[in-house]
Design a protein around this motif. Structure first.
Motif, PDB file in Angstrom:
ATOM      1  N   HIS A 140       5.785 -14.532  -4.909  1.00 48.93           N
ATOM      2  CA  HIS A 140       4.863 -14.623  -3.782  1.00 48.93           C
ATOM      3  C   HIS A 140       4.856 -16.047  -3.203  1.00 48.93           C
ATOM      4  O   HIS A 140       4.923 -16.229  -1.983  1.00 48.93           O
ATOM      5  CB  HIS A 140       3.458 -14.244  -4.265  1.00 48.93           C
ATOM      6  N   ARG A 208      -4.352 -14.966   6.713  1.00 51.55           N
ATOM      7  CA  ARG A 208      -4.419 -13.651   6.063  1.00 51.55           C
ATOM      8  C   ARG A 208      -3.180 -12.822   6.361  1.00 51.55           C
ATOM      9  O   ARG A 208      -2.658 -12.127   5.483  1.00 51.55           O
ATOM     10  CB  ARG A 208      -5.682 -12.899   6.519  1.00 51.55           C
ATOM     11  N   ARG A 209      -2.681 -12.892   7.600  1.00 51.57           N
ATOM     12  CA  ARG A 209      -1.481 -12.140   7.943  1.00 51.57           C
ATOM     13  C   ARG A 209      -0.279 -12.618   7.142  1.00 51.57           C
ATOM     14  O   ARG A 209       0.571 -11.818   6.746  1.00 51.57           O
ATOM     15  CB  ARG A 209      -1.173 -12.260   9.449  1.00 51.57           C
ATOM     16  N   GLU A 211      -0.290 -13.740   4.163  1.00 50.36           N
ATOM     17  CA  GLU A 211      -0.399 -13.310   2.773  1.00 50.36           C
ATOM     18  C   GLU A 211       0.274 -11.965   2.543  1.00 50.36           C
ATOM     19  O   GLU A 211       0.896 -11.742   1.504  1.00 50.36           O
ATOM     20  CB  GLU A 211      -1.873 -13.243   2.342  1.00 50.36           C
ATOM     21  N   TYR A 212       0.146 -11.071   3.492  1.00 50.95           N
ATOM     22  CA  TYR A 212       0.810  -9.769   3.345  1.00 50.95           C
ATOM     23  C   TYR A 212       2.326  -9.947   3.298  1.00 50.95           C
ATOM     24  O   TYR A 212       3.020  -9.268   2.515  1.00 50.95           O
ATOM     25  CB  TYR A 212       0.430  -8.851   4.514  1.00 50.95           C
ATOM     26  N   ARG A 213       2.851 -10.849   4.114  1.00 51.06           N
ATOM     27  CA  ARG A 213       4.292 -11.116   4.099  1.00 51.06           C
ATOM     28  C   ARG A 213       4.719 -11.737   2.776  1.00 51.06           C
ATOM     29  O   ARG A 213       5.798 -11.433   2.247  1.00 51.06           O
ATOM     30  CB  ARG A 213       4.668 -12.046   5.245  1.00 51.06           C
ATOM     31  N   ASP A 215       3.235 -11.293  -0.117  1.00 48.11           N
ATOM     32  CA  ASP A 215       3.198 -10.222  -1.120  1.00 48.11           C
ATOM     33  C   ASP A 215       4.473  -9.383  -1.048  1.00 48.11           C
ATOM     34  O   ASP A 215       5.045  -9.004  -2.079  1.00 48.11           O
ATOM     35  CB  ASP A 215       1.981  -9.320  -0.897  1.00 48.11           C
ATOM     36  N   HIS A 262      -7.469 -15.365   2.674  1.00 53.38           N
ATOM     37  CA  HIS A 262      -6.715 -14.297   2.023  1.00 53.38           C
ATOM     38  C   HIS A 262      -7.421 -12.959   2.230  1.00 53.38           C
ATOM     39  O   HIS A 262      -8.650 -12.908   2.205  1.00 53.38           O
ATOM     40  CB  HIS A 262      -6.613 -14.556   0.511  1.00 53.38           C
ATOM     41  N   GLU A 267      -7.001  -4.511  -0.464  1.00 54.60           N
ATOM     42  CA  GLU A 267      -6.199  -4.253   0.732  1.00 54.60           C
ATOM     43  C   GLU A 267      -4.752  -4.685   0.538  1.00 54.60           C
ATOM     44  O   GLU A 267      -3.818  -4.045   1.039  1.00 54.60           O
ATOM     45  CB  GLU A 267      -6.819  -4.967   1.933  1.00 54.60           C
ATOM     46  N   ARG A 268      -4.541  -5.752  -0.209  1.00 57.16           N
ATOM     47  CA  ARG A 268      -3.177  -6.211  -0.472  1.00 57.16           C
ATOM     48  C   ARG A 268      -2.435  -5.231  -1.376  1.00 57.16           C
ATOM     49  O   ARG A 268      -1.255  -4.935  -1.175  1.00 57.16           O
ATOM     50  CB  ARG A 268      -3.214  -7.606  -1.099  1.00 57.16           C
ATOM     51  N   ALA A 271      -1.545  -2.185   0.661  1.00 59.94           N
ATOM     52  CA  ALA A 271      -0.424  -2.449   1.567  1.00 59.94           C
ATOM     53  C   ALA A 271       0.903  -2.362   0.841  1.00 59.94           C
ATOM     54  O   ALA A 271       1.884  -1.826   1.377  1.00 59.94           O
ATOM     55  CB  ALA A 271      -0.593  -3.833   2.206  1.00 59.94           C
ATOM     56  N   ARG A 275       4.114   0.602   1.365  1.00 62.58           N
ATOM     57  CA  ARG A 275       5.350   0.128   1.974  1.00 62.58           C
ATOM     58  C   ARG A 275       6.438   1.214   1.888  1.00 62.58           C
ATOM     59  O   ARG A 275       6.568   1.900   0.929  1.00 62.58           O
ATOM     60  CB  ARG A 275       5.852  -1.138   1.257  1.00 62.58           C
TER      61      ARG A 275
END
Length: 275
Positions: A140, A208-209, A211-213, A215, A262, A267-268, A271, A275
């Motif tokens: 990460h 926050r956006r 962080e998804y990338r 992950d 974050h 939610e993470r 997500a 995927r």
């Protein structure tokens, strides 16, 4: 989240100093739109760029990071080997690898460019996570470096800083059109506080956006099941209260807020599963 805390703290300090210095400029610079726009751009982007350049050294000092140069044990050797493999997967230079003392499970990456970064993990993470989970956390952080998130944040912060200064000036001029009296000074400083507070919502949204990338990157470099397991472990470890300095900057955060850097862990995890 530590990387963001150190970056924003440094940027805020620089902007406060810049705001005070601006007050001592001749009045024509305060009231001339073109001149003030140049001042705002230089001060706004200057603060974010200096923060970016200082981010690694500041993080080392503030967190008390021990940088591994010659591994003292098998765990440190494993950390170096794992980060080296992931860095090669990501196509970036080998980062410095460090450990910092805290019972909390956390980690961070920082640095001004992809080939001169720092990845650090806490002793609490090493003691409480399995090797697979720790590998995912490092993946990460490597993804943050590979995605250029610190540079992206610096550019966003530079734009935000510029608008904060321009809006603060507009407020100050509404109070004192001449730009010479105490009303201008008070209005300008108050405007920086108010608009800076609102601007932090914008910066937090973009964080926050990213962080998804990151992950997704951790799932790519270590495996999706390991990344999900790591986030689940972090979720389990949140019965206690995180110190304020960690609440802004590690991998570990569950607070749902406009000001949170974050997304909530639930939610993470969702997500990654979708995927």
């Amino acid at each position: 989240m530590r990387r963001i805390f150190y970056f924003i703290a440094t940027n805020a300090a620089i902007m406060i100093v810049a705001g005070i210095i601006i007050q001592f400029l001749p009045a024509e610079y305060q009231t001339s739109d073109g001149r003030f726009l140049i001042i705002a751009l230089v001060a706004g982007f200057g603060g974010s760029i200096v923060s970016l350049l200082m981010s690694k050294s500041m993080a080392k000092r503030a967190a008390g990071v021990y940088v591994i140069e010659s591994p003292r044990n098998e765990t440190e050797q494993w950390l170096l080997t794992t980060v080296a493999r992931q860095a090669e997967q990501a196509g970036i230079g080998m980062p410095e690898v460090g450990i910092f003392e805290t019972p909390d499970m956390n980690a961070f990456a920082t640095g001004a460019n992809k080939n001169n970064a720092l990845v650090a993990v806490s002793t609490g993470l090493l003691h409480n996570m399995t090797r697979d989970e720790a590998e995912a956390v490092m993946g990460h952080e490597i993804a943050h470096v590979a995605n250029g998130d610190m540079v992206t944040l610096a550019l966003i912060q530079g734009v935000v800083n510029t608008f904060v200064l321009l809006l603060a000036r507009a407020l100050a001029l509404a109070i004192d059109r001449d730009g010479r009296g105490i009303g201008y000074f008070v209005g300008f400083m108050a405007g920086q506080v108010v608009f800076g507070f609102l601007a932090s919502i914008v910066v937090a949204f973009f964080s926050r956006r990213r962080e998804y990338r990151a992950d997704a990157g951790g799932a790519e470099y270590a495996g999706a099941h390991k990344m999900i397991a790591a986030l689940e472990k972090l979720k389990q470890g949140q019965a206690g209260h995180l110190p304020d300095q960690l609440a802004a900057f590690g991998i570990n955060s569950s607070v749902k807020s406009l000001f949170s850097t974050h997304p909530p862990l639930e939610e993470r995890i969702a997500a990654l599963k979708n995927r």
